[in-house]
Write a protein that holds these residues in place. Structure first.
Motif, PDB file in Angstrom:
ATOM      1  N   ASP A  91       0.831  -1.208   0.000  1.00 36.80           N
ATOM      2  CA  ASP A  91       0.000   0.000   0.000  1.00 36.80           C
ATOM      3  C   ASP A  91       0.865   1.258   0.000  1.00 36.80           C
ATOM      4  O   ASP A  91       0.563   2.245  -0.689  1.00 36.80           O
ATOM      5  CB  ASP A  91      -0.909   0.015   1.232  1.00 36.80           C
ATOM      6  CG  ASP A  91      -1.999  -1.043   1.156  1.00 36.80           C
ATOM      7  OD1 ASP A  91      -2.313  -1.484   0.036  1.00 36.80           O
ATOM      8  OD2 ASP A  91      -2.521  -1.433   2.223  1.00 36.80           O
ATOM      9  N   ARG A  92       1.953   1.224   0.778  1.00 36.32           N
ATOM     10  CA  ARG A  92       2.823   2.392   0.847  1.00 36.32           C
ATOM     11  C   ARG A  92       3.483   2.674  -0.506  1.00 36.32           C
ATOM     12  O   ARG A  92       3.657   3.832  -0.894  1.00 36.32           O
ATOM     13  CB  ARG A  92       3.874   2.188   1.943  1.00 36.32           C
ATOM     14  CG  ARG A  92       3.315   2.412   3.350  1.00 36.32           C
ATOM     15  CD  ARG A  92       4.418   2.355   4.386  1.00 36.32           C
ATOM     16  NE  ARG A  92       4.747   0.992   4.728  1.00 36.32           N
ATOM     17  CZ  ARG A  92       4.146   0.266   5.675  1.00 36.32           C
ATOM     18  NH1 ARG A  92       3.151   0.795   6.367  1.00 36.32           N
ATOM     19  NH2 ARG A  92       4.533  -0.961   5.942  1.00 36.32           N
ATOM     20  N   GLN A 145       3.909   5.940  -5.415  1.00 33.91           N
ATOM     21  CA  GLN A 145       3.820   6.052  -6.868  1.00 33.91           C
ATOM     22  C   GLN A 145       2.823   7.133  -7.269  1.00 33.91           C
ATOM     23  O   GLN A 145       3.072   7.905  -8.209  1.00 33.91           O
ATOM     24  CB  GLN A 145       3.421   4.699  -7.466  1.00 33.91           C
ATOM     25  CG  GLN A 145       4.530   3.657  -7.403  1.00 33.91           C
ATOM     26  CD  GLN A 145       4.074   2.286  -7.836  1.00 33.91           C
ATOM     27  OE1 GLN A 145       2.874   1.980  -7.845  1.00 33.91           O
ATOM     28  NE2 GLN A 145       5.017   1.436  -8.198  1.00 33.91           N
ATOM     29  N   SER A 146       1.698   7.188  -6.553  1.00 30.74           N
ATOM     30  CA  SER A 146       0.710   8.242  -6.830  1.00 30.74           C
ATOM     31  C   SER A 146       1.296   9.614  -6.538  1.00 30.74           C
ATOM     32  O   SER A 146       1.069  10.589  -7.281  1.00 30.74           O
ATOM     33  CB  SER A 146      -0.546   8.018  -5.973  1.00 30.74           C
ATOM     34  OG  SER A 146      -1.186   6.807  -6.316  1.00 30.74           O
ATOM     35  N   GLU A 167       9.845   5.132   4.134  1.00 29.80           N
ATOM     36  CA  GLU A 167       9.156   5.779   3.018  1.00 29.80           C
ATOM     37  C   GLU A 167       9.930   6.999   2.523  1.00 29.80           C
ATOM     38  O   GLU A 167       9.877   7.325   1.334  1.00 29.80           O
ATOM     39  CB  GLU A 167       7.744   6.198   3.438  1.00 29.80           C
ATOM     40  CG  GLU A 167       6.779   5.056   3.633  1.00 29.80           C
ATOM     41  CD  GLU A 167       6.948   4.372   4.986  1.00 29.80           C
ATOM     42  OE1 GLU A 167       7.801   4.807   5.790  1.00 29.80           O
ATOM     43  OE2 GLU A 167       6.236   3.388   5.231  1.00 29.80           O
ATOM     44  N   ASP A 168      10.639   7.672   3.414  1.00 25.84           N
ATOM     45  CA  ASP A 168      11.439   8.826   2.997  1.00 25.84           C
ATOM     46  C   ASP A 168      12.583   8.395   2.088  1.00 25.84           C
ATOM     47  O   ASP A 168      12.869   9.041   1.070  1.00 25.84           O
ATOM     48  CB  ASP A 168      11.993   9.550   4.229  1.00 25.84           C
ATOM     49  CG  ASP A 168      10.903  10.201   5.060  1.00 25.84           C
ATOM     50  OD1 ASP A 168       9.960  10.740   4.465  1.00 25.84           O
ATOM     51  OD2 ASP A 168      10.996  10.156   6.295  1.00 25.84           O
ATOM     52  N   TRP A 169      13.250   7.295   2.456  1.00 30.13           N
ATOM     53  CA  TRP A 169      14.328   6.779   1.613  1.00 30.13           C
ATOM     54  C   TRP A 169      13.783   6.335   0.257  1.00 30.13           C
ATOM     55  O   TRP A 169      14.410   6.560  -0.785  1.00 30.13           O
ATOM     56  CB  TRP A 169      15.018   5.600   2.302  1.00 30.13           C
ATOM     57  CG  TRP A 169      15.842   5.998   3.487  1.00 30.13           C
ATOM     58  CD1 TRP A 169      15.574   5.735   4.802  1.00 30.13           C
ATOM     59  CD2 TRP A 169      17.063   6.744   3.469  1.00 30.13           C
ATOM     60  NE1 TRP A 169      16.548   6.270   5.610  1.00 30.13           N
ATOM     61  CE2 TRP A 169      17.485   6.895   4.818  1.00 30.13           C
ATOM     62  CE3 TRP A 169      17.844   7.305   2.469  1.00 30.13           C
ATOM     63  CZ2 TRP A 169      18.643   7.568   5.173  1.00 30.13           C
ATOM     64  CZ3 TRP A 169      19.009   7.984   2.808  1.00 30.13           C
ATOM     65  CH2 TRP A 169      19.402   8.117   4.144  1.00 30.13           C
ATOM     66  N   MET A 170      12.620   5.727   0.292  1.00 30.22           N
ATOM     67  CA  MET A 170      12.012   5.287  -0.963  1.00 30.22           C
ATOM     68  C   MET A 170      11.667   6.473  -1.846  1.00 30.22           C
ATOM     69  O   MET A 170      11.927   6.472  -3.048  1.00 30.22           O
ATOM     70  CB  MET A 170      10.757   4.448  -0.681  1.00 30.22           C
ATOM     71  CG  MET A 170      11.062   3.081  -0.078  1.00 30.22           C
ATOM     72  SD  MET A 170       9.566   2.235   0.499  1.00 30.22           S
ATOM     73  CE  MET A 170       8.640   2.081  -1.012  1.00 30.22           C
ATOM     74  N   LEU A 171      11.084   7.516  -1.238  1.00 27.67           N
ATOM     75  CA  LEU A 171      10.708   8.690  -2.018  1.00 27.67           C
ATOM     76  C   LEU A 171      11.956   9.371  -2.588  1.00 27.67           C
ATOM     77  O   LEU A 171      11.954   9.811  -3.749  1.00 27.67           O
ATOM     78  CB  LEU A 171       9.926   9.674  -1.148  1.00 27.67           C
ATOM     79  CG  LEU A 171       9.415  10.935  -1.853  1.00 27.67           C
ATOM     80  CD1 LEU A 171       8.500  10.577  -3.016  1.00 27.67           C
ATOM     81  CD2 LEU A 171       8.680  11.848  -0.856  1.00 27.67           C
TER      82      LEU A 171
END
Length: 321
Positions: free
Chosen positions: A16-17, A22-23, A54-58
């Motif tokens: 979900d994250r 992606q959105s 999530e910050d690293w992913m972004l």
């Protein structure tokens, strides 16, 4: 963006994250805010602020969107040092590694995902085998393929994939054995029998494929499966010089029962496959006289008449549907 951020706070799983991120990336790109967000993330990192997974992913996704794959990999690897159990970071790592041509690292990432996220293990096994094949690790790819078969025994899609993998890895017999076994285990499964016929044809085992398709045509219990079987059988027979065998077999069945609807439809379809539209039309007209207003027969007659240039009769049949 506010709605997306709110969705992010409600996301409970890595999957979900990832969807939320992606959105967010799409929205940032469209709005022209991507570079601004990237700069802020870099400033936060440089200031040693606390980063969530999530910050690293972004951060990595922003770099990727700007075609900065090396920087994306660096961000992902930094994130994994702190969040080694993050399936989202490992998925992103796999994608970045593959883009960079680091296929061995991509294999490792997917193997880690295999342990972290069992729900998607079938997807990861397929990906691992594909990467191993690209690396020339053919025996390892086959072993991974076997693992996939063990995860979901009897899965036709997996069996077909494994059959193709076995050909690409130079071990076609094993894939054929898997498809044969599946077909024997489910003799009433038309899809499995068609899969067997396809593999046999790919292996140039045409006589056996001919017999499998004929049996499938006889045993199929709906028009679509019968059509597919007789069409493929007729195409194969034309290649083999055995088309007359197909016609003789069908006519032999009609001698026992001249009103056998399935055989008449099959005979018409065989003639269509051989481009003998006149014979096909005659058979279907005979059938239409007995089955008044049968939509299937009328539609096929309309198509045949159109192909042979009899537009007036074609329009008449279409009007009757």
């Amino acid at each position: 963006l506010k709605a997306i951020d709110q969705a992010g706070t409600l996301a409970e799983s890595d999957e979900d994250r990832i969807l939320v991120l992606q959105s967010r990336m799409e929205s940032l790109t469209v709005s022209g805010q991507l570079s601004e967000v990237l700069t802020k993330l870099q400033q936060r990192r440089n200031a040693n602020e606390v980063f969530a997974a999530e910050d690293w992913m972004l951060l990595a996704m922003c770099h990727r969107e700007l075609s900065q794959n090396a920087e994306a990999i660096q961000a992902v690897e930094e994130g994994l040092e702190k969040f080694a159990e993050s399936a989202g970071l490992w998925q992103l790592a796999s994608s970045c590694y593959e883009t960079a041509g680091r296929l061995s690292d991509a294999v490792t990432a997917n193997q880690r995902l295999l342990k972290l996220d069992r729900r998607l293990q079938q997807e990861y096994l397929v990906r691992i085998a594909s990467l191993q094949k690209r690396l020339g690790q053919l025996n390892e790819a086959m072993e991974t393929g076997r693992a996939l078969l063990a995860v979901a025994p009897g899965n036709l899609e997996h069996a077909q994939w494994f059959a193709q993998l076995s050909v690409e890895c130079g071990q076609p017999e094993e894939g054929l054995r898997v498809i044969r076994r599946l077909s024997r285990a489910a003799p009433e499964d038309n899809a499995a029998r068609m899969a067997l016929a396809n593999v046999l044809q790919n292996r140039q085992l045409n006589d056996e494929a001919f017999d499998v398709l004929w049996e499938l045509f006889l045993k199929a219990d709906d028009d679509s499966d019968r059509d597919n079987a007789i069409r493929q059988l007729s195409q194969l027979a034309l290649q083999m010089g055995r088309f007359i065998d197909v016609i003789q077999r069908l006519n032999g069945r009609l001698e026992r029962n001249e009103n056998d609807r399935a055989i008449l439809l099959g005979l018409a379809e065989a003639h269509v496959t051989a481009e003998d539209l006149i014979s096909a039309r005659a058979i279907l007209e005979r059938l239409s006289q007995r089955e008044d207003r049968n939509v299937l027969v009328l539609r096929r007659l309309a198509e045949i008449c159109e192909r042979i240039g009899d537009h007036e009769t074609s329009a008449m049949y279409r009007k009757s549907i």
